[in-house]
Scaffold this motif. Structure first.
Motif, PDB file in Angstrom:
ATOM      1  N   TYR A   1       0.822  -1.205   0.000  1.00  0.00           N
ATOM      2  CA  TYR A   1       0.000   0.000   0.000  1.00  0.00           C
ATOM      3  C   TYR A   1       0.861   1.261   0.000  1.00  0.00           C
ATOM      4  CZ  TYR A   1      -3.196  -3.582   1.702  1.00  0.00           C
ATOM      5  OH  TYR A   1      -3.920  -4.740   1.839  1.00  0.00           O
ATOM      6  N   PHE A   2       0.358   2.273  -0.704  1.00  0.00           N
ATOM      7  CA  PHE A   2       0.919   3.617  -0.600  1.00  0.00           C
ATOM      8  C   PHE A   2      -0.258   4.588  -0.511  1.00  0.00           C
ATOM      9  CE2 PHE A   2       2.033   7.704  -2.404  1.00  0.00           C
ATOM     10  CZ  PHE A   2       3.128   8.041  -1.631  1.00  0.00           C
ATOM     11  N   TRP A   3      -0.304   5.344   0.593  1.00  0.00           N
ATOM     12  CA  TRP A   3      -1.370   6.317   0.826  1.00  0.00           C
ATOM     13  C   TRP A   3      -0.806   7.721   0.665  1.00  0.00           C
ATOM     14  CZ3 TRP A   3      -6.382   4.785   2.155  1.00  0.00           C
ATOM     15  CH2 TRP A   3      -6.544   3.442   2.539  1.00  0.00           C
ATOM     16  N   GLU A   4      -1.505   8.538  -0.093  1.00  0.00           N
ATOM     17  CA  GLU A   4      -1.208   9.968  -0.157  1.00  0.00           C
ATOM     18  C   GLU A   4      -2.395  10.682   0.494  1.00  0.00           C
ATOM     19  OE1 GLU A   4      -0.605  13.593  -3.373  1.00  0.00           O
ATOM     20  OE2 GLU A   4      -0.568  11.512  -4.082  1.00  0.00           O
TER      21      GLU A   4
ATOM     22  N   LYS B   1      11.381   7.792  -3.680  1.00  0.00           N
ATOM     23  CA  LYS B   1      10.723   6.584  -3.174  1.00  0.00           C
ATOM     24  C   LYS B   1       9.596   6.217  -4.125  1.00  0.00           C
ATOM     25  CE  LYS B   1       9.969   3.467   0.092  1.00  0.00           C
ATOM     26  NZ  LYS B   1      10.961   2.455   0.466  1.00  0.00           N
ATOM     27  N   ASN B   2       9.597   4.970  -4.612  1.00  0.00           N
ATOM     28  CA  ASN B   2       8.562   4.504  -5.533  1.00  0.00           C
ATOM     29  C   ASN B   2       7.689   3.461  -4.838  1.00  0.00           C
ATOM     30  OD1 ASN B   2      11.093   2.948  -5.761  1.00  0.00           O
ATOM     31  ND2 ASN B   2       9.863   1.612  -7.072  1.00  0.00           N
ATOM     32  N   ASN B   3       6.443   3.339  -5.288  1.00  0.00           N
ATOM     33  CA  ASN B   3       5.515   2.398  -4.657  1.00  0.00           C
ATOM     34  C   ASN B   3       5.600   1.001  -5.246  1.00  0.00           C
ATOM     35  OD1 ASN B   3       4.259   3.135  -7.133  1.00  0.00           O
ATOM     36  ND2 ASN B   3       2.302   2.408  -6.350  1.00  0.00           N
ATOM     37  N   CYS B   4       6.206   0.855  -6.444  1.00  0.00           N
ATOM     38  CA  CYS B   4       6.326  -0.464  -7.075  1.00  0.00           C
ATOM     39  C   CYS B   4       7.363  -0.376  -8.173  1.00  0.00           C
ATOM     40  CB  CYS B   4       4.979  -0.930  -7.650  1.00  0.00           C
ATOM     41  SG  CYS B   4       4.358   0.127  -8.983  1.00  0.00           S
ATOM     42  N   MET B   5       7.786  -1.528  -8.675  1.00  0.00           N
ATOM     43  CA  MET B   5       8.690  -1.563  -9.808  1.00  0.00           C
ATOM     44  C   MET B   5       7.906  -1.291 -11.095  1.00  0.00           C
ATOM     45  SD  MET B   5      11.753  -1.966  -8.838  1.00  0.00           S
ATOM     46  CE  MET B   5      12.617  -2.381  -7.324  1.00  0.00           C
TER      47      MET B   5
ATOM     48  N   MET C   1       3.938   5.250  -8.887  1.00  0.00           N
ATOM     49  CA  MET C   1       3.926   6.455  -8.063  1.00  0.00           C
ATOM     50  C   MET C   1       5.340   6.719  -7.567  1.00  0.00           C
ATOM     51  SD  MET C   1       2.130   8.826  -6.765  1.00  0.00           S
ATOM     52  CE  MET C   1       2.592  10.119  -5.623  1.00  0.00           C
ATOM     53  N   LEU C   2       5.788   7.980  -7.651  1.00  0.00           N
ATOM     54  CA  LEU C   2       7.128   8.335  -7.200  1.00  0.00           C
ATOM     55  C   LEU C   2       7.037   9.563  -6.299  1.00  0.00           C
ATOM     56  CD1 LEU C   2      10.181   7.548  -7.673  1.00  0.00           C
ATOM     57  CD2 LEU C   2      10.250   9.488  -9.238  1.00  0.00           C
ATOM     58  N   VAL C   3       7.715   9.502  -5.168  1.00  0.00           N
ATOM     59  CA  VAL C   3       7.787  10.616  -4.232  1.00  0.00           C
ATOM     60  C   VAL C   3       9.202  11.189  -4.275  1.00  0.00           C
ATOM     61  CG1 VAL C   3       7.576  11.349  -1.835  1.00  0.00           C
ATOM     62  CG2 VAL C   3       6.053   9.591  -2.733  1.00  0.00           C
ATOM     63  N   LEU C   4       9.294  12.493  -4.514  1.00  0.00           N
ATOM     64  CA  LEU C   4      10.567  13.213  -4.453  1.00  0.00           C
ATOM     65  C   LEU C   4      10.575  13.996  -3.151  1.00  0.00           C
ATOM     66  CD1 LEU C   4      13.208  14.416  -5.565  1.00  0.00           C
ATOM     67  CD2 LEU C   4      11.829  16.088  -6.797  1.00  0.00           C
ATOM     68  N   GLY C   5      11.452  13.617  -2.224  1.00  0.00           N
ATOM     69  CA  GLY C   5      11.542  14.289  -0.938  1.00  0.00           C
ATOM     70  C   GLY C   5      12.785  15.144  -0.862  1.00  0.00           C
ATOM     71  N   TYR C   6      12.659  16.324  -0.225  1.00  0.00           N
ATOM     72  CA  TYR C   6      13.817  17.184  -0.006  1.00  0.00           C
ATOM     73  C   TYR C   6      13.669  17.826   1.369  1.00  0.00           C
ATOM     74  CZ  TYR C   6      10.723  21.107  -1.295  1.00  0.00           C
ATOM     75  OH  TYR C   6       9.693  22.019  -1.353  1.00  0.00           O
ATOM     76  N   ARG C   7      14.803  18.179   1.974  1.00  0.00           N
ATOM     77  CA  ARG C   7      14.760  18.705   3.329  1.00  0.00           C
ATOM     78  C   ARG C   7      15.938  19.641   3.586  1.00  0.00           C
ATOM     79  NH1 ARG C   7      16.768  13.726   7.311  1.00  0.00           N
ATOM     80  NH2 ARG C   7      18.745  13.294   6.250  1.00  0.00           N
TER      81      ARG C   7
ATOM     82  N   PHE D   1       4.765  14.755  -5.277  1.00  0.00           N
ATOM     83  CA  PHE D   1       4.184  13.471  -5.671  1.00  0.00           C
ATOM     84  C   PHE D   1       4.011  13.452  -7.195  1.00  0.00           C
ATOM     85  CE2 PHE D   1       3.077  14.378  -1.361  1.00  0.00           C
ATOM     86  CZ  PHE D   1       3.170  13.171  -0.699  1.00  0.00           C
ATOM     87  N   MET D   2       4.468  12.360  -7.807  1.00  0.00           N
ATOM     88  CA  MET D   2       4.449  12.262  -9.268  1.00  0.00           C
ATOM     89  C   MET D   2       3.814  10.950  -9.711  1.00  0.00           C
ATOM     90  SD  MET D   2       8.281  13.729 -10.020  1.00  0.00           S
ATOM     91  CE  MET D   2       8.892  13.143  -8.446  1.00  0.00           C
TER      92      MET D   2
END
Length: 669
Positions: free
Chosen positions: A66-69, A143-147, A155-161, A275-276
């Protein structure tokens, strides 16, 4: 009466059969993931409602990941997450991306769900808890939710901090995602949608990539760097600008597509996410163990803060299975592949059980082309040392090579199961072993197959996909030198004469088995015939000088230069030394010159010396005068894959019924 009874029976039977027929099977692949939730003053518990899983015969039990947004810039990988909304907004758009593992259907489609918050009292604003998806000391992550699966979405998450140690508040800068690496001719992804939550603004990465050469931008940056770093010299500023441009150029040049955003006012310790939604194209390379790359770029405005790049490698899959084998760079150039070529393999595994695994045995079948003695383990998860240097009962990795296999055995580890109580982090249930291996010698130009079998503790083995290495066809130009000769008695047609050929070929490099080849070459034909006629004591005068013609010789000649083309021929190399082929030849006469020469033998009179007089009685020249087609078959011996080799070729022209042959020497490069 009989007819009436028969009709009554048929009607009753029809009704009964309609009642006992099974209901129509409704396809479940189109049923979207349904989001259910309960709200307790802004604290929301989410539960998924998904279609039934369909097991694959012989595979482990299927399950969903699972991936929840949540719609406020946060996310979760738990099955039933609990999330507290802190913002004053009362309506959010939540999404659930469910991935079916070991299931023979498609992923459930994602549909946004409006989440309406009913809050009776104000929530105290507090900083969200760290996401734990950043690597230590890193400012950017992916971070991706699947291959990726051809024709599916990802789904791909680009995180920055603004990581600890920057000592900078209200940080600004640029983030970017680079995709569709140039290693593949077709695009692997279409970026269909992006969602930002912190005021990020789209930026032109190409302009940013060349800013160091823009005088206006460079002047502005000089002022900025001088203001944030008093005492900095112009040489130091120029060096900073050059490094910034170089970082981007080196990354961008490897990808065909990109998307960039500029951010501002990033507080110390703050984490933001973009989120992409990616659609994997049907043209994505169908090799289900190929590796595609994506790259995240972090470029802060402050030159004192490090620029960072985060790379991920994703395996293209035919189905969503957590246990898989992959080969980095599945397409190799055979021309530069030799004994010392090193290949990198990786076996990923995941404990999908209800309890932890203490031992994982990864057995890999080795192709005969590999030298098991060259195996070197480059990375593992969990990170363990070699059992050769470990103390008793320490977590370690034992490598056991065999004649045609190798076993990587993780001993005394703790790998949680996805169904284990209290386990919420799916990454903690995963592991991998990455190793390098060399060839025994230069291999044959044939596919290389490798497969793994994974055993968790004493459970049944799980067999992975095949990791297939293939060689690129490569182009091999060659030269052809030939000598043609007739196979019948001499005739009037110049095609029955001897000829010399010079040309070139193009074919795949060092082909094994069947392949196609194209050729082009020139042939030079020359036909000569003579007739002798004696004219007895015939008088003539040349320039008032009397002569007697004692003989006359007539010579006719034809010279033809022909362009020969083999658009394609089908060839087959039986082994390293014998090959054969068939094809069609198209010939065009570039130049056809005919000459009729007469030579007179003159006998002088009254002391005049004898003379020979050559006269050109007739001459004509034609350009592109004729075109012909013929078929051929040949055999070749020698070093047939590259050369040198000697061949014998038989031609037949069905139009003129002329057959001839040639011997030739060929050498490919």
């Amino acid at each position: 009466m009989r007819k009436l009874l028969l009709l009554t029976f048929i009607c009753i039977a029809t009704k009964l059969s309609a009642q006992v027929l099974p209901p129509a099977v409704i396809p479940t692949d189109t049923i979207p993931a349904i989001i259910n939730y309960t709200d307790d003053n802004g604290t929301v518990k989410f539960t998924p409602q998904l279609r039934a899983l369909r097991p694959i015969a012989g595979a482990p039990a299927p399950f969903f990941t699972y991936f929840w947004e949540f719609g406020d810039g946060t996310f979760s990988f738990e099955k039933e997450p609990v999330h507290t909304y802190l913002d004053s907004i009362l309506t959010y758009s939540a999404r659930l991306y469910a991935t079916n593992n070991y299931d023979d259907g498609k992923r459930p489609p994602t549909r946004p769900k409006k989440v309406i918050i009913k809050r009776s009292k104000a929530m105290l604003a507090s900083a969200p808890a760290p996401s734990n998806i950043f690597q230590p000391g890193s400012s950017i992550t992916l971070k991706n939710n699947c291959m990726p699966k051809p024709g599916d979405d990802m789904m791909l998450v680009l995180g920055y901090r603004n990581k600890a140690g920057n000592l900078t508040n209200n940080l600004g800068g640029t983030i970017a995602i680079l995709y569709n690496d140039k290693e593949f001719s077709s695009n692997n992804f279409d970026l269909t949608e992006t969602r930002t939550y912190h005021g990020e603004k789209t930026e032109d990465l190409q302009k940013l990539n060349t800013f160091a050469y823009s005088p206006v931008k460079k002047a502005k940056d000089n002022l900025y760097y001088a203001s944030v770093s008093p005492g900095i010299s112009q040489a130091q500023i120029d060096e900073i600008l050059a490094k910034e441009a170089l970082v981007l150029r080196d990354q961008v040049k490897n990808f065909k597509s990109s998307k960039a955003w500029h951010f501002e006012n990033l507080k110390a310790g703050q984490e933001n996410f973009v989120f992409m939604d990616f659609k994997t194209t049907p043209e994505m390379i169908k090799d289900t163990n190929a590796i595609v790359r994506l790259s995240g770029v972090f470029i802060p405005d402050d030159p004192k803060i490090e620029r960072e790049i985060f790379n991920v490698e994703l395996q293209i899959v035919a189905s969503h299975d957590p246990n898989k084998m992959s080969l980095r760079r599945t397409r190799m150039d055979y021309r530069f592949t030799g004994k010392h070529r090193e290949l990198t393999y990786r076996v990923d595994f995941q404990n999908t059980g209800k309890g932890p695994a203490k031992k994982v045995n990864v057995g890999v079948s080795l192709s005969p082309v590999f030298d098991a003695g060259t195996i070197k383990v480059s990375r593992t998860k969990p990170e363990v040392k070699s059992c050769d240097s470990a103390y008793a009962n320490q977590s370690c990795l034992k490598v056991v090579p065999g004649a045609d296999s190798v076993n990587f055995i993780f001993n005394n580890i703790y790998l949680p199961g996805t169904q284990q109580e209290g386990v919420h982090d799916a990454d903690s249930t995963k592991g991998f072993v990455e190793y390098k291996i060399k060839f025994k010698e230069k291999p044959k130009k044939l596919p290389i197959y490798t497969r793994a079998s994974i055993i968790f503790d004493k459970n049944e083995p799980i067999v992975t996909n095949k990791a297939t290495g293939r060689f690129k066809p490569g182009l091999s130009p060659g030269i052809i030198l030939g000598y043609g000769f007739p196979l019948q008695s001499k005739g009037s047609d110049y095609l029955t004469q001897k000829n010399i050929t010079v040309g070139a070929s193009i074919s795949p490099y060092s082909s094994y088995g069947k392949y196609l080849q194209a050729e082009i070459y020139l042939s030079d034909f020359k036909e000569v015939s003579q007739t002798r006629t004696v004219a007895g004591n015939r008088d003539t005068t040349i320039g008032k000088v009397p002569y007697i013609i004692s003989s006359r010789t007539r010579t006719t000649s034809t010279k033809v230069t022909t362009l020969n083309m083999v658009p394609v021929s089908l060839r087959y190399n039986f082994n390293d030394y014998i090959g054969a082929g068939v094809g069609a030849l198209v010939s065009i006469d570039l130049n056809n010159t005919f000459k009729n020469n007469i030579n007179y033998a003159l006998k002088g009179v009254n002391g005049v010396p004898d003379e020979n007089l050559a006269v050109l009685a007739d001459k004509f020249r034609k350009v592109f005068s004729d075109a012909r087609a013929s078929v051929f078959a040949d055999v070749v011996v020698g070093k047939v894959r590259v050369g040198p080799a000697i061949g014998f070729r038989y031609f037949y022209d069905p139009k003129s019924s002329v057959s001839h042959a040639s011997t030739y020497v060929t050498w490919k490069f």
